[in-house]
Design a protein around this motif. Structure first.
Motif, short mmCIF file in Angstrom:
data_model
loop_
_atom_site.label_atom_id
_atom_site.label_comp_id
_atom_site.label_asym_id
_atom_site.label_seq_id
_atom_site.Cartn_x
_atom_site.Cartn_y
_atom_site.Cartn_z
N LYS A 1 5.03 0.76 1.22
CA LYS A 1 6.21 1.42 0.67
C LYS A 1 7.23 1.76 1.75
CE LYS A 1 5.59 5.49 -1.17
NZ LYS A 1 5.28 6.58 -2.10
N SER A 2 6.77 2.11 2.93
CA SER A 2 7.66 2.60 3.97
C SER A 2 7.61 1.71 5.20
CB SER A 2 7.23 4.03 4.35
OG SER A 2 7.90 4.46 5.49
N ALA A 3 8.76 1.57 5.86
CA ALA A 3 8.82 0.81 7.11
C ALA A 3 8.12 1.55 8.25
CB ALA A 3 10.27 0.54 7.48
N ASP A 4 7.81 2.83 8.06
CA ASP A 4 7.10 3.60 9.07
C ASP A 4 5.70 3.05 9.32
OD1 ASP A 4 9.31 5.23 9.09
OD2 ASP A 4 8.39 6.80 7.84
N HIS A 5 5.16 2.35 8.35
CA HIS A 5 3.80 1.80 8.46
C HIS A 5 3.81 0.32 8.83
CE1 HIS A 5 2.08 5.47 6.97
NE2 HIS A 5 2.74 5.39 5.83
N LYS A 6 4.84 -0.14 9.53
CA LYS A 6 4.97 -1.56 9.88
C LYS A 6 3.76 -2.07 10.65
CE LYS A 6 7.36 -5.41 10.73
NZ LYS A 6 6.48 -6.51 10.39
N ILE A 7 3.25 -1.30 11.59
CA ILE A 7 2.09 -1.72 12.38
C ILE A 7 0.86 -1.87 11.49
CG2 ILE A 7 0.50 -1.02 14.23
CD1 ILE A 7 2.93 0.25 15.63
N LEU A 8 0.67 -0.92 10.57
CA LEU A 8 -0.46 -1.00 9.65
C LEU A 8 -0.34 -2.20 8.73
CD1 LEU A 8 -0.81 2.77 8.64
CD2 LEU A 8 -2.05 1.53 10.42
N GLN A 9 0.87 -2.49 8.29
CA GLN A 9 1.10 -3.67 7.45
C GLN A 9 0.75 -4.94 8.20
OE1 GLN A 9 5.17 -3.55 6.05
NE2 GLN A 9 4.96 -1.41 5.44
N ASP A 10 1.20 -5.03 9.46
CA ASP A 10 0.91 -6.21 10.27
C ASP A 10 -0.59 -6.39 10.47
OD1 ASP A 10 3.61 -6.73 10.46
OD2 ASP A 10 3.81 -5.87 12.48
N LYS A 11 -1.30 -5.29 10.70
CA LYS A 11 -2.75 -5.37 10.88
C LYS A 11 -3.45 -5.80 9.58
CE LYS A 11 -3.15 -2.38 14.82
NZ LYS A 11 -3.91 -1.33 15.48
N PHE A 12 -2.97 -5.30 8.46
CA PHE A 12 -3.53 -5.70 7.16
C PHE A 12 -3.31 -7.19 6.94
CE2 PHE A 12 -2.77 -6.70 2.70
CZ PHE A 12 -3.98 -6.33 2.15
N TYR A 13 -2.08 -7.66 7.13
CA TYR A 13 -1.80 -9.08 6.92
C TYR A 13 -2.60 -9.96 7.89
CZ TYR A 13 2.07 -7.82 3.82
OH TYR A 13 2.82 -7.34 2.78
N PHE A 14 -2.77 -9.52 9.13
CA PHE A 14 -3.55 -10.28 10.11
C PHE A 14 -5.00 -10.42 9.65
CE2 PHE A 14 -6.24 -10.54 13.88
CZ PHE A 14 -5.72 -11.66 14.48
N LEU A 15 -5.59 -9.31 9.22
CA LEU A 15 -6.98 -9.35 8.76
C LEU A 15 -7.14 -10.23 7.53
CD1 LEU A 15 -9.93 -8.29 8.81
CD2 LEU A 15 -9.15 -6.47 7.32
N MET A 16 -6.24 -10.07 6.56
CA MET A 16 -6.34 -10.86 5.34
C MET A 16 -6.08 -12.35 5.62
SD MET A 16 -7.43 -8.82 3.10
CE MET A 16 -7.35 -9.87 1.66
N ASP A 17 -5.15 -12.66 6.52
CA ASP A 17 -4.90 -14.06 6.88
C ASP A 17 -6.14 -14.69 7.52
OD1 ASP A 17 -2.35 -14.07 5.86
OD2 ASP A 17 -1.35 -13.79 7.81
#
Length: 115
Positions: A86-102
């Protein structure tokens, strides 16, 4: 929450589905742990600062028949779902999630579809 064939997290750019080619040994090779009732579970902590133990747990559970799964990101207590997209404040967490799922998509555990 019931096991589903395809899951889209709120505000996530992709939906994920269990691969029809997934194998039990592939899950074990990718650090999924088998539970007492036979399901396979993977838990990772999504943290902004590595090894800080300050983040949101990501929990993936695949049923023993390998035809459904649960995917959730929760608060530390594990009781409430958290929307890291929801928030751009969590950009690092989003990147880590996408990396793991990829990485799980590359290994044939999941398939992903852009929304």
């Amino acid at each position: 929450m019931a096991f589903e064939k395809e899951i889209k997290l709120t505000d996530c750019r992709y939906s994920y589905a269990i691969s029809p080619n997934v194998k039990k040994y592939t899950l074990r090779d990718n650090t999924f742990v088998q539970t007492r009732i036979g399901n396979y579970e993977l838990t990772r902590l999504l943290e902004t600062i590595p090894n800080s133990n300050d983040g949101f747990p990501l929990k993936i559970t695949i049923n023993k028949d390998l035809n459904g799964f649960k995917l959730m990101i929760t608060d530390k207590s594990g009781l409430r779902s958290v929307n890291i997209f929801k928030s751009a404040d969590h950009k690092i967490l989003q990147d880590k999630f996408y990396f793991l799922m990829d990485s799980l998509v590359e290994r044939g555990i999941f398939t992903k579809k852009e929304i």
